[in-house]
Scaffold this motif. Structure first.
Motif, PDB file in Angstrom:
ATOM      1  N   GLU A   1       0.831  -1.203   0.000  1.00 34.40           N
ATOM      2  CA  GLU A   1       0.000   0.000   0.000  1.00 34.40           C
ATOM      3  C   GLU A   1       0.873   1.265   0.000  1.00 34.40           C
TER       4      GLU A   1
ATOM      5  N   ASP B   1       1.953   1.663  -3.530  1.00 31.74           N
ATOM      6  CA  ASP B   1       0.827   2.181  -4.319  1.00 31.74           C
ATOM      7  C   ASP B   1       0.642   3.677  -4.078  1.00 31.74           C
TER       8      ASP B   1
ATOM      9  N   ARG C   1       3.283   5.635  -5.858  1.00 36.07           N
ATOM     10  CA  ARG C   1       3.007   5.621  -7.298  1.00 36.07           C
ATOM     11  C   ARG C   1       1.897   6.627  -7.606  1.00 36.07           C
ATOM     12  N   ASP C   2       0.837   6.653  -6.782  1.00 32.98           N
ATOM     13  CA  ASP C   2      -0.256   7.606  -6.975  1.00 32.98           C
ATOM     14  C   ASP C   2       0.235   9.049  -6.851  1.00 32.98           C
TER      15      ASP C   2
END
Length: 127
Positions: free
Chosen positions: A109, A112, A115-116
């Motif tokens: 997470e 992620d 990356r976001d």
């Protein structure tokens, strides 16, 4: 995840104390509580298994859960008043993954989230 029903969070509380010189404070917390003591002003001593720990203004310490209701205490050995906050609550009993300023449950997470951030989609609105 998405569509999951919200669940109740464990009880948490913030306790405040102003300790005159020479005073001791030992609030009652649950035997399995997770606690953090923050010294806002002055200086306090916190007893521990390896001896006393001194906290100055702006410093904090955590107490190991399961030490019992009398294990959370501090005293003010200084000649002036001290001001402290105690954050106490039931343990979440969830995994914790930290990556810089981001805290999630799992390392995947964290990846992620970064990356976001990179893609400009972090905290995107849903609708």
């Amino acid at each position: 995840g998405e569509g999951a029903a919200p669940r109740a969070r464990p009880k948490a509380e913030v306790l405040h104390a102003t300790l005159p010189a020479g005073a001791r404070w030992a609030p009652r917390v649950g035997a399995d509580a997770s606690c953090t003591l923050y010294c806002r002003e002055g200086r306090v001593e916190v007893p521990g298994p390896a001896g006393s720990l001194t906290l100055k203004a702006g410093e904090s310490c955590s107490f190991a859960p399961g030490r019992g209701v009398d294990a959370v205490a501090c005293s003010n050995p200084a000649g002036r008043e001290a001001d402290v906050l105690l954050l106490a609550g039931e343990r979440l009993r969830e995994p914790v993954a930290m990556g810089g300023p981001i805290v999630m449950n799992y390392d995947s997470e964290i990846q992620d989230a970064y990356r976001d951030l990179r893609d400009g989609t972090f905290l995107k609105s849903r609708g």
